[in-house]
Write a protein that holds these residues in place. Sequence first.
Motif, PDB file in Angstrom:
ATOM      1  N   GLY A 372       0.045  -1.116  -0.118  1.00 46.28           N
ATOM      2  CA  GLY A 372      -0.123   0.110   0.018  1.00 46.28           C
ATOM      3  C   GLY A 372       0.929   1.633  -0.212  1.00 46.28           C
ATOM      4  N   TYR A 373       0.957   1.471   1.228  1.00 47.91           N
ATOM      5  CA  TYR A 373       1.654   3.478   1.204  1.00 47.91           C
ATOM      6  C   TYR A 373       2.985   3.623   0.782  1.00 47.91           C
ATOM      7  CZ  TYR A 373       3.825   1.959   5.726  1.00 47.91           C
ATOM      8  OH  TYR A 373       4.840   1.606   6.176  1.00 47.91           O
ATOM      9  N   THR A 374       3.346   2.395   1.174  1.00 48.49           N
ATOM     10  CA  THR A 374       5.370   2.048   0.378  1.00 48.49           C
ATOM     11  C   THR A 374       5.505   2.085  -0.768  1.00 48.49           C
ATOM     12  OG1 THR A 374       4.763  -0.874   0.228  1.00 48.49           O
ATOM     13  CG2 THR A 374       5.742   0.374   2.930  1.00 48.49           C
ATOM     14  N   LEU A 375       4.722   1.526  -1.427  1.00 50.01           N
ATOM     15  CA  LEU A 375       4.438   2.263  -3.452  1.00 50.01           C
ATOM     16  C   LEU A 375       4.633   3.403  -3.302  1.00 50.01           C
ATOM     17  CD1 LEU A 375       1.936  -0.722  -4.619  1.00 50.01           C
ATOM     18  CD2 LEU A 375       4.268  -0.994  -3.966  1.00 50.01           C
ATOM     19  N   VAL A 376       4.612   5.046  -2.426  1.00 55.49           N
ATOM     20  CA  VAL A 376       4.759   5.673  -2.660  1.00 55.49           C
ATOM     21  C   VAL A 376       5.930   6.458  -2.208  1.00 55.49           C
ATOM     22  CG1 VAL A 376       2.153   6.588  -3.619  1.00 55.49           C
ATOM     23  CG2 VAL A 376       2.819   6.778  -1.609  1.00 55.49           C
ATOM     24  N   PRO A 377       6.582   7.633  -2.516  1.00 52.99           N
ATOM     25  CA  PRO A 377       7.756   8.046  -1.377  1.00 52.99           C
ATOM     26  C   PRO A 377       7.379   8.416  -0.473  1.00 52.99           C
ATOM     27  CG  PRO A 377       7.090   8.899  -3.893  1.00 52.99           C
ATOM     28  CD  PRO A 377       6.299   8.482  -3.949  1.00 52.99           C
ATOM     29  N   SER A 378       8.480   8.042   0.658  1.00 52.05           N
ATOM     30  CA  SER A 378       7.866   7.635   2.476  1.00 52.05           C
ATOM     31  C   SER A 378       7.711   9.327   2.729  1.00 52.05           C
ATOM     32  CB  SER A 378       8.965   6.928   2.936  1.00 52.05           C
ATOM     33  OG  SER A 378      10.299   7.928   2.364  1.00 52.05           O
ATOM     34  N   ALA A 379       8.758  10.771   2.231  1.00 49.49           N
ATOM     35  CA  ALA A 379       8.018  11.763   2.647  1.00 49.49           C
ATOM     36  C   ALA A 379       6.863  12.555   3.952  1.00 49.49           C
ATOM     37  CB  ALA A 379       9.774  12.559   2.542  1.00 49.49           C
ATOM     38  N   GLU A 412       3.333  16.560  -2.987  1.00 51.04           N
ATOM     39  CA  GLU A 412       4.106  16.635  -2.798  1.00 51.04           C
ATOM     40  C   GLU A 412       5.178  15.273  -3.109  1.00 51.04           C
ATOM     41  OE1 GLU A 412       5.333  16.711   1.708  1.00 51.04           O
ATOM     42  OE2 GLU A 412       5.051  18.765   1.534  1.00 51.04           O
ATOM     43  N   ILE A 413       4.371  13.864  -2.810  1.00 54.21           N
ATOM     44  CA  ILE A 413       4.362  12.790  -3.677  1.00 54.21           C
ATOM     45  C   ILE A 413       4.164  12.637  -5.207  1.00 54.21           C
ATOM     46  CG2 ILE A 413       2.811  10.937  -4.792  1.00 54.21           C
ATOM     47  CD1 ILE A 413       2.067  10.302  -1.177  1.00 54.21           C
ATOM     48  N   GLU A 414       3.674  13.254  -5.804  1.00 60.19           N
ATOM     49  CA  GLU A 414       3.234  13.814  -7.564  1.00 60.19           C
ATOM     50  C   GLU A 414       4.541  14.718  -7.499  1.00 60.19           C
ATOM     51  OE1 GLU A 414       1.036  16.430 -10.983  1.00 60.19           O
ATOM     52  OE2 GLU A 414       0.279  16.753  -9.084  1.00 60.19           O
ATOM     53  N   ASP A 415       5.111  15.481  -6.528  1.00 55.97           N
ATOM     54  CA  ASP A 415       6.083  16.322  -7.229  1.00 55.97           C
ATOM     55  C   ASP A 415       7.497  15.403  -7.008  1.00 55.97           C
ATOM     56  OD1 ASP A 415       5.157  18.666  -7.814  1.00 55.97           O
ATOM     57  OD2 ASP A 415       5.445  19.465  -5.116  1.00 55.97           O
ATOM     58  N   ALA A 416       7.994  14.613  -5.909  1.00 54.85           N
ATOM     59  CA  ALA A 416       9.277  13.602  -5.772  1.00 54.85           C
ATOM     60  C   ALA A 416       8.930  12.525  -6.672  1.00 54.85           C
ATOM     61  CB  ALA A 416       8.741  12.906  -4.716  1.00 54.85           C
ATOM     62  N   GLN A 417       8.079  11.931  -7.829  1.00 54.24           N
ATOM     63  CA  GLN A 417       8.388  11.045  -8.346  1.00 54.24           C
ATOM     64  C   GLN A 417       8.485  12.460 -10.382  1.00 54.24           C
ATOM     65  OE1 GLN A 417       4.121   9.492  -8.438  1.00 54.24           O
ATOM     66  NE2 GLN A 417       4.544   7.504  -7.354  1.00 54.24           N
TER      67      GLN A 417
END
Length: 417
Positions: A372-379, A412-417
Amino acid sequence: MTTFKRTIIRTVAALSAMATLGAVAACGGNGGDSADADGEMVFSYWDTFPVLEEFRKDNPDFKLKELNVPGDSYNNKIQQMVTGGNAPDVMLLQEADYMRYAKAGVIDKLDPSEFGVDESDFQPAITELAESLDGTYGFPQGLATEIMYYNKDIFDAAGVDYPTDDWTWDDYMDAAKKLTKDDGTQWGSDAPSFNGIWYSLAGEGGDAVVKDGKLSLGNGLKAALEYQNKITNELKAQPAPSSGSKVSDLFAAGQSAMTMGGSWLVSTTYKDADFNWDIATMPKAPGADGREYNSLHTSFFAINSQSKHKEQAKQFIKWMMSDKGQVALEKANANISPLKTIGDKGDWKVQGKNGPTNWEAVEKAAEEGQFGYTLVPSAPTFELYNQFNAYVLGQVSLEDVLTTQVDKANKEIEDAQ
């Protein structure tokens, strides 16, 4: 998040945009830190990887170079090597990077049959992940799950029935209330101190948790927040959450009857506990939306698309995924194999001094668990976890967490990918 850290994340993200990564993969070489002047295959991992000596004994002529990077800088280091065109031949990748690199063409698509792996033997979550990527780009070394722990001595003293794998949040709260002492010397439940537990609670409440590369949190998270608020502030059967250096493990200290955490605690924190204890699967949310869910954790063996040692890389991974390699990894890490026939043998069971006995809880958790949540950036997910705790502490509103804070995390997830 500091301005400096945000700048670094955005810089890395810009370098690793899908088109850029694809271009790097297409024209990159193998040099720098992973230089292979001696014809060595380079394998990267963080902190420790204890089965390499066993591999070398079975493969005495294999030229293997280790790239060992501290865990807190590993992901950035590998990202820099990928963008620099000098990535290791075989990389151990956490879930989010595995997904991103697979989609970008940085790592090879693999045929499980070439590695002696039967795809039908994988746990369901592994199969689902491969389907989402339209193929297999790496193999997980093992699976860690999330489970419930309980102090049998405290339950016995209070005459309360032990938890079962059929428990719901209501059962958990009822027991926690009965097992809490008014003088503050004993809590029925310890507050979640691992961020993954919060995302599992949201999943149990019915949320997808992650969908299309972003967090998908709504009614399930709302139910989880209200549940934690009730057990903490209304029932007063769980201490207020803490963070940073203030976090303490009341369960390990024998001051809490129950807690929820990672399966790795079986072989580490609780192995030498002086009280009798056991485990069960995580309780599910009550009602029509309630379901069985826990967050799986792993890392993947993946082959650099520009590796000059692909046959060696395949030989290395084939050994790691063999019966011998998987059993060695299970014994070293106390994580169940992602291959059901190997996991069923039970070599991952690291028995503690006074528990556990209900090993079926880990097997069941592995079967029903999700990436689940581990599939997206952790910060961003960790900062959102802080907001969950802030709600329980009365510092932010429920609506603010469910809208503003979740939206902020996804941005922030979108910015980090």
